[in-house]
Design a protein around this motif. Structure first.
Motif, short mmCIF file in Angstrom:
data_model
loop_
_atom_site.label_atom_id
_atom_site.label_comp_id
_atom_site.label_asym_id
_atom_site.label_seq_id
_atom_site.Cartn_x
_atom_site.Cartn_y
_atom_site.Cartn_z
N ALA A 41 6.55 19.70 23.86
CA ALA A 41 5.11 19.57 24.12
C ALA A 41 4.29 19.92 22.87
O ALA A 41 3.26 19.31 22.60
N ALA A 42 4.76 20.92 22.12
CA ALA A 42 4.04 21.32 20.90
C ALA A 42 3.98 20.17 19.90
O ALA A 42 3.00 20.02 19.17
N GLY A 43 5.02 19.34 19.90
CA GLY A 43 5.02 18.19 19.01
C GLY A 43 3.96 17.17 19.37
O GLY A 43 3.55 16.36 18.53
N PRO B 166 5.96 24.24 12.48
CA PRO B 166 4.59 24.76 12.50
C PRO B 166 3.73 24.21 11.37
O PRO B 166 2.51 24.06 11.53
N ALA B 167 4.35 23.88 10.23
CA ALA B 167 3.57 23.43 9.07
C ALA B 167 2.79 22.15 9.39
O ALA B 167 1.64 21.99 8.95
N PHE C 164 -5.08 27.24 13.87
CA PHE C 164 -3.90 27.87 14.45
C PHE C 164 -3.24 28.88 13.50
O PHE C 164 -2.29 29.56 13.89
N THR C 165 -3.73 28.99 12.28
CA THR C 165 -3.14 29.92 11.31
C THR C 165 -3.14 31.34 11.86
O THR C 165 -4.18 31.86 12.28
#
Length: 205
Positions: free
Chosen positions: A112-114, A143-144, A153-154
């Motif tokens: 899902a994060a993708g 994450p990059a 989101f950092t």
């Protein structure tokens, strides 16, 4: 001194909910030091427009699965408003309901994060909630890529290695439709409910 409430927000189809979902909720609750995790079935997921079971059945199964664990809270939040279910709206409602000082952690699987860049207002999601990404077998999360597109989101992403239980709702639905065994993959109370209501069989919903 006021104690800040720390809540996890775990949404999804839960069609049906299984031990993989429950293990993820418990693991994130421990790793991220959350007070409770809200388990929120979607009425209509914007990226998954069809479900095998009707919303009221999926909510009932979530309630059965969470029974006996005060750390997991079934929520009808997304079923109480017009669909489709957008995460940013859910997060804003949680802020209103629990106070702007609440600490929200959005729980998502690596798959899902993708897709997060396809979600509505990812920048605002990042400003409201921390992100807990749970790795899943067969999915890599970078994450990059997300940080390059959404710098907000950092410092607000936690990647969690496990648990990696290779159980999927899609496989469970197929097994149920073809009469294959599913016991020990989901709570007995959920399986009893599925059997009683004849869910995931041809012509049933």
């Amino acid at each position: 001194m006021t104690t800040v409430r720390r809540l996890g927000i775990y949404g999804g189809s839960f069609d049906p909910i299984h031990f993989g979902h429950l293990a993820i909720a418990e693991e994130v609750r421990w790793v991220c030091d959350l007070d409770q995790v809200l388990i929120i079935p979607a009425a209509v997921h914007p990226l998954k427009p069809t479900h095998g079971a009707a919303p009221h059945h999926r909510l009932a199964m979530v309630r059965l699965a969470c029974a006996g664990n005060a750390g997991l809270i079934p929520s009808a939040l997304e079923l109480e408003r017009p669909s489709p279910s957008y995460t940013i709206d859910t997060l804003r409602i949680c802020q209103e309901r629990y106070g702007v000082g609440v600490h929200l952690t959005l729980i998502v699987g690596a798959d899902a994060a993708g897709d997060l860049l396809r979600w509505r207002d990812p920048d605002q999601i990042a400003r409201i909630a921390h992100l807990a990404v749970v790795e899943r077998p067969g999915y890599l999360f970078d994450p990059a890529t997300l940080l390059a597109a959404v710098p907000a989101f950092t410092g607000r992403i936690t990647v969690i290695k496990g648990p990696q239980l290779a159980i999927s709702s899609t496989d469970l639905r197929h097994r149920l439709a073809t009469g294959r065994p599913v016991r020990y993959r989901l709570p007995d109370a959920v399986l009893d409910y599925i059997t009683r209501h004849r869910l995931y069989q041809a012509g049933e919903a």
